[in-house]
Design a protein around this motif. Structure first.
Motif, mmCIF file in Angstrom:
data_model
loop_
_atom_site.group_PDB
_atom_site.id
_atom_site.type_symbol
_atom_site.label_atom_id
_atom_site.label_comp_id
_atom_site.label_asym_id
_atom_site.label_seq_id
_atom_site.Cartn_x
_atom_site.Cartn_y
_atom_site.Cartn_z
ATOM 1 N N LEU A 75 0.878 -1.181 0.000
ATOM 2 C CA LEU A 75 0.000 0.000 0.000
ATOM 3 C C LEU A 75 0.906 1.219 0.000
ATOM 4 O O LEU A 75 1.522 1.564 1.015
ATOM 5 N N ASP A 76 1.047 1.837 -1.161
ATOM 6 C CA ASP A 76 2.005 2.936 -1.316
ATOM 7 C C ASP A 76 1.458 4.037 -2.215
ATOM 8 O O ASP A 76 2.194 4.828 -2.775
ATOM 9 N N ASP A 77 0.133 4.048 -2.364
ATOM 10 C CA ASP A 77 -0.493 5.059 -3.215
ATOM 11 C C ASP A 77 -1.782 5.510 -2.522
ATOM 12 O O ASP A 77 -2.367 4.746 -1.748
ATOM 13 N N ALA A 78 -2.185 6.731 -2.775
ATOM 14 C CA ALA A 78 -3.439 7.232 -2.199
ATOM 15 C C ALA A 78 -4.127 8.091 -3.240
ATOM 16 O O ALA A 78 -3.481 8.636 -4.141
ATOM 17 N N GLY A 79 -5.422 8.198 -3.117
ATOM 18 C CA GLY A 79 -6.155 9.029 -4.066
ATOM 19 C C GLY A 79 -7.490 9.450 -3.505
ATOM 20 O O GLY A 79 -7.911 9.001 -2.433
ATOM 21 N N HIS A 80 -8.143 10.334 -4.259
ATOM 22 C CA HIS A 80 -9.452 10.861 -3.876
ATOM 23 C C HIS A 80 -10.348 10.778 -5.090
ATOM 24 O O HIS A 80 -9.989 11.305 -6.156
ATOM 25 N N TRP A 81 -11.469 10.080 -4.940
ATOM 26 C CA TRP A 81 -12.465 10.076 -6.012
ATOM 27 C C TRP A 81 -13.584 10.996 -5.550
ATOM 28 O O TRP A 81 -14.380 10.637 -4.658
ATOM 29 N N PRO A 82 -13.680 12.191 -6.113
ATOM 30 C CA PRO A 82 -14.643 13.163 -5.600
ATOM 31 C C PRO A 82 -16.102 12.726 -5.776
ATOM 32 O O PRO A 82 -16.936 13.022 -4.932
ATOM 33 N N PRO A 84 -17.774 9.619 -5.833
ATOM 34 C CA PRO A 84 -18.298 8.823 -4.699
ATOM 35 C C PRO A 84 -17.840 9.381 -3.356
ATOM 36 O O PRO A 84 -18.298 8.906 -2.310
ATOM 37 N N GLY A 85 -16.946 10.378 -3.365
ATOM 38 C CA GLY A 85 -16.481 10.966 -2.104
ATOM 39 C C GLY A 85 -15.626 10.008 -1.293
ATOM 40 O O GLY A 85 -15.765 9.895 -0.078
ATOM 41 N N VAL A 86 -14.721 9.320 -1.994
ATOM 42 C CA VAL A 86 -13.901 8.292 -1.353
ATOM 43 C C VAL A 86 -12.426 8.695 -1.355
ATOM 44 O O VAL A 86 -11.910 9.122 -2.389
ATOM 45 N N VAL A 87 -11.786 8.580 -0.200
ATOM 46 C CA VAL A 87 -10.324 8.685 -0.126
ATOM 47 C C VAL A 87 -9.802 7.278 0.115
ATOM 48 O O VAL A 87 -10.298 6.566 0.999
ATOM 49 N N TRP A 88 -8.825 6.876 -0.662
ATOM 50 C CA TRP A 88 -8.390 5.479 -0.635
ATOM 51 C C TRP A 88 -6.875 5.344 -0.585
ATOM 52 O O TRP A 88 -6.139 6.273 -0.945
ATOM 53 N N HIS A 124 -8.339 -1.003 -4.022
ATOM 54 C CA HIS A 124 -8.157 0.081 -3.054
ATOM 55 C C HIS A 124 -8.765 -0.284 -1.708
ATOM 56 O O HIS A 124 -9.662 -1.115 -1.618
ATOM 57 N N VAL A 125 -8.244 0.380 -0.697
ATOM 58 C CA VAL A 125 -8.771 0.291 0.661
ATOM 59 C C VAL A 125 -9.397 1.651 0.947
ATOM 60 O O VAL A 125 -8.692 2.671 0.951
ATOM 61 N N THR A 126 -10.698 1.686 1.144
ATOM 62 C CA THR A 126 -11.357 2.970 1.415
ATOM 63 C C THR A 126 -11.061 3.407 2.843
ATOM 64 O O THR A 126 -11.313 2.670 3.795
#
Ligand code: 2AM
Length: 175
Positions: A75-82, A84-88, A124-126
């Motif tokens: 787990l070495d990456d992160a993101g935001h999907w606006p 669905p409002g998810v940070v993963w 992804h892990v939410t």
């Protein structure tokens, strides 16, 4: 007919769940979004939706016959999907074993009437839900590694407004 809301997923070890929750607390403001409870942190392989007991049994039988190798999950990456409002959290490079396992489970699910999202699978892990539209993500440089040796079928239960994921069955991956 009784149905349950089900999904296949990778469990994360409890110590890792705790580390992720700590990191989240250190890196996101309280108003950034609704935090997923530590025990609920997981990586979905295939979402099934509301499933009858019969379909669940069939998919569990197929899952029990899967012979796929275990793998290391980074787990070495992160993101935001606006939308669905998810940070993963996710992987800069998803392991082949993970993609193969998800692809197999998603194909089996689709053949049994569990519609799969047409979007490409993005493991992804939410971490946060209902995440605000403007969010500053932590700089890359974080990294957690865990060995994945099994996968599981989860039921999603909501009681008194709280979501709880319950592992119904687990199957080993090859070592
Ligand atoms: P998410 O964390 O990105 O929302 C249980 O809901 C799990 O199944 C979550 O990990 C969720 O992913 C995933 N999932 C995939 N497709 C879904 C859908 N259509 N509805 C709800 N959850 C879905």
């Amino acid at each position: 007919m009784a149905t349950q809301r089900l999904f296949f997923a990778l469990e994360l070890p409890a110590p890792l769940q705790q580390q992720l929750v700590q990191w989240r607390a250190d890196n996101f403001a309280a108003e950034a979004g609704k935090p997923v409870a530590a025990a609920n942190l997981h990586l979905t392989l295939a979402f099934l939706g509301e499933v009858s007991d019969e379909t669940s049994r069939k998919l569990q039988l197929l899952a029990s016959r899967i012979e796929q190798p275990g793998f290391a999950l980074d787990l070495d990456d992160a993101g935001h999907w606006p939308r669905p409002g998810v940070v993963w959290l996710g992987c800069q490079r998803a392991p082949r074993g993970l993609l193969q396992l998800a692809s197999l489970l998603r194909a089996q699910a689709a053949r049994h009437g569990c519609a799969q999202s047409p979007q490409p699978f993005h493991p992804h892990v939410t971490l946060l839900r209902q995440a605000a539209s403007q969010i500053a993500l932590p700089r890359r440089g974080f990294h957690w590694r865990t060995d994945i040796r099994h996968f599981a079928l989860f039921a999603s239960n909501v009681t008194r407004g709280r979501t709880r994921y319950q592992a119904l069955a687990r199957w080993p991956l090859l070592s």
